[in-house]
Design an enzyme around this catalytic site. Structure first.
Site, short mmCIF file in Angstrom:
data_model
loop_
_atom_site.label_atom_id
_atom_site.label_comp_id
_atom_site.label_asym_id
_atom_site.label_seq_id
_atom_site.Cartn_x
_atom_site.Cartn_y
_atom_site.Cartn_z
CG ASN A 8 -1.81 1.17 1.33
OD1 ASN A 8 -1.91 1.95 0.38
ND2 ASN A 8 -2.48 1.35 2.46
CD1 TRP A 9 3.90 1.00 -2.66
CD2 TRP A 9 3.99 2.08 -4.61
NE1 TRP A 9 4.75 0.29 -3.48
CE2 TRP A 9 4.81 0.94 -4.68
CE3 TRP A 9 3.89 2.91 -5.73
CZ2 TRP A 9 5.55 0.63 -5.83
CZ3 TRP A 9 4.61 2.59 -6.87
CH2 TRP A 9 5.43 1.46 -6.91
CE LYS A 10 -0.43 3.58 4.52
NZ LYS A 10 -0.55 3.76 5.94
CG HIS A 91 -6.34 1.89 4.71
ND1 HIS A 91 -5.99 2.86 5.61
CD2 HIS A 91 -5.28 1.04 4.64
CE1 HIS A 91 -4.77 2.62 6.05
NE2 HIS A 91 -4.32 1.51 5.48
CD GLU A 147 -3.88 -1.74 7.89
OE1 GLU A 147 -2.80 -2.09 7.39
OE2 GLU A 147 -4.66 -0.96 7.33
CB SER A 187 4.26 -1.56 12.21
OG SER A 187 3.66 -0.33 12.51
N GLY A 208 2.59 -1.01 4.43
CA GLY A 208 2.67 0.41 4.07
C GLY A 208 4.12 0.86 3.97
#
Ligand code: PEP
Length: 225
Positions: A8-10, A91, A147, A187, A208
């Site tokens: 998830n590169w955001k 999310h 999550e 994390s 992430g």
């Protein structure tokens, strides 16, 4: 079953060049790994990264509407037509920062599945999953991610013990269905991946921060095997 590792590169990286370089390095590093690695870049990079081929590309969101007047939104059909295979939905950052509700997520999941996208569905609790499941007939193309927001690196990054993850996996599977993969997010890095896979009893991870560093991400994928 091969582990599913979703990056998830955001809202990163800031340039197309950076996105290309990261994709190229990851593709080279995970080429021989028996894992389903899915890169989820920002929308704007998706067409170019799909053209570079050989990586599964997903989106970080989609509209609940198939088409029509919804300024700024992207439909699941458009993503599918581009060549995307996955979409992350539900999310916690979208809920917290953008006011996305469970009712919206329900509609997005239904629309994404109708468009034949695979859904990476983030939940923080069994109750959330139960609510979402009510409106979705089949979870055949869904992978659930446990999550908790407090475990996300930018929101405190609290460590969750693998035995707690394993207990949640078993509770989530009771709702989602035995064959629905359950991943963990929060994390996860190369060092923690192995314990989370083996003791946490998950089928993969949503990643992430660690997915933005090619070397770290490649090592993480290898430690998931
Ligand atoms: C996330 O927000 O989906 C996530 C997994 O982030 P991080 O790995 O940085 O905690």
């Amino acid at each position: 079953m091969n582990p599913i590792i979703v990056a998830n590169w955001k809202m990163n990286p800031q340039t197309l060049k950076g996105a290309f370089e990261l994709t190229k390095a990851v593709r080279k590093g995970v080429r021989s790994a028996n894992a389903n690695v899915v890169l989820c870049p920002p929308y704007v990079f998706i067409p170019q990264l799909l053209a570079a081929k050989n990586m599964e590309i997903g989106a970080q969101n989609c509209s609940w509407q198939e088409q029509g007047p919804l300024t700024g939104e992207v439909s699941p059909r458009q993503l599918k037509d581009l060549g995307c295979s996955y979409v992350i939905l539900g999310h916690s950052e979208r809920k917290k920062e953008l006011g996305e509700t469970l009712a919206m997520v329900q509609r997005k999941v239904a629309a994404a599945l109708t468009a034949k996208l695979r859904v990476i569905l983030c939940v923080e609790s069994v109750a959330e999953l139960r609510t979402l499941k009510k409106k979705v007939r089949s979870f055949k193309n869904v992978a659930v991610v446990y999550e908790p927001s407090f475990a996300i690196s930018t929101q405190g990054g609290r460590r969750v013990a693998p035995r707690h993850i394993a207990a949640m996996v078993s509770r989530l599977k009771k709702v989602a269905g035995r064959n629905v993969p359950v991943l963990y997010g929060g994390s996860v890095d190369a060092k923690s991946m192995r314990d989370i896979m083996t003791k946490g009893n998950v089928q993969g991870a949503l990643v992430g921060a660690a997915s933005l560093k090619a070397k770290e991400f490649i090592a993480l994928v290898k430690n998931a095997l």
